[in-house]
Write an enzyme that holds these catalytic residues in place. Structure first.
Site, PDB file in Angstrom:
ATOM      1  N   ASP A  74       0.806  -1.077   0.021  1.00  0.00           N
ATOM      2  CA  ASP A  74       0.186  -0.085   0.046  1.00  0.00           C
ATOM      3  C   ASP A  74       0.861   1.301   0.126  1.00  0.00           C
ATOM      4  O   ASP A  74       1.739   1.162   0.530  1.00  0.00           O
ATOM      5  CB  ASP A  74      -0.883   0.052   1.245  1.00  0.00           C
ATOM      6  CG  ASP A  74      -2.196   0.933   0.791  1.00  0.00           C
ATOM      7  OD1 ASP A  74      -2.833   0.704  -0.160  1.00  0.00           O
ATOM      8  OD2 ASP A  74      -2.494   1.731   1.765  1.00  0.00           O
ATOM      9  N   HIS A 188      10.624   5.203  -2.898  1.00  0.00           N
ATOM     10  CA  HIS A 188       9.828   4.634  -1.599  1.00  0.00           C
ATOM     11  C   HIS A 188       9.717   3.063  -1.794  1.00  0.00           C
ATOM     12  O   HIS A 188       9.948   2.276  -0.936  1.00  0.00           O
ATOM     13  CB  HIS A 188       8.720   5.173  -1.378  1.00  0.00           C
ATOM     14  CG  HIS A 188       7.591   5.276  -2.628  1.00  0.00           C
ATOM     15  ND1 HIS A 188       7.865   5.885  -3.825  1.00  0.00           N
ATOM     16  CD2 HIS A 188       6.136   4.856  -2.684  1.00  0.00           C
ATOM     17  CE1 HIS A 188       7.015   5.712  -4.651  1.00  0.00           C
ATOM     18  NE2 HIS A 188       6.089   5.227  -3.894  1.00  0.00           N
TER      19      HIS A 188
END
Length: 202
Positions: A74, A188
């Site tokens: 996520d 990320h």
């Protein structure tokens, strides 16, 4: 930390691009990667308010349904001047009846920053959480972040999502102006995947 010792990994996604990304990483390790879509699994409702919570929902649902270890992620963008929004709702900001429109989402984000009279630089960070879950209910969690700022107008044609608006810290180009390898070294998701591989696959 539990090591992955199987031969098949289920990636809890219906996104073909995301599946291909993990296949490229895992196939050289002798691991077969399948997707939730290939198993006919529905997308579970993401009812949590954190990246970890939503990734856990997806990973555990897939592991329980198939009996295979399952990996879910996520991710999203947190904008400091907007109180961390859109955060876990990043994809929701791009939803339209015709599908996701991230150009619209970026325009919406820019409009909110202007309306808030937020001073520049507009600090932001991309967040990615990976959860590797086993059928017995155990899981391992890995996080990665990319700090930077938002720019306007948009720059670059490559990448996806908010990449044309996000300029990583210490760099002068947006993610969308970088090659895939350049972005992966800073992103990320790249950081989270590196932590996952070191934690469970080496």
């Amino acid at each position: 930390m539990r090591r992955f010792d199987g031969k098949t990994l289920l990636v809890a996604t219906h996104n073909a691009g995301k599946l291909e990304e993990f296949q490229q990483i895992m196939t050289p390790k002798g691991i077969t990667v399948t997707s939730a879509a290939e198993h006919g699994l529905p997308e579970p409702a993401e009812t949590e308010t954190t990246f970890i919570g939503n990734a856990r929902i997806k990973a555990h649902a897939a592991a329980k349904a198939t009996g295979l270890p399952a990996l879910a992620d996520d991710s999203g963008l947190e904008v400091a001047a907007l109180g961390g929004a859109p955060g876990v709702y990043t994809a929701d900001w791009a939803e339209t009846p015709q599908g996701r429109d991230f150009k619209m989402a970026m325009e919406k984000t820019h409009a909110k920053l202007i309306a808030a009279q937020a001073p520049q630089p507009w600090h932001a960070r991309f967040c990615c959480t990976l959860v590797l879950a086993w059928p017995d209910g155990h899981d391992e969690v890995f996080e990665g972040h990319a700090n930077g700022q938002l720019v306007w107008p948009l720059r670059g044609l490559d990448g996806h999502g908010y990449d044309p608006m996000f300029q990583p810290a210490t760099k002068t180009r947006t993610f969308a102006e970088m090659t895939t390898d350049e972005k992966n070294a800073l992103s990320h998701r790249g950081a989270a995947i590196k932590a996952l591989l070191q934690g469970c696959f080496t």
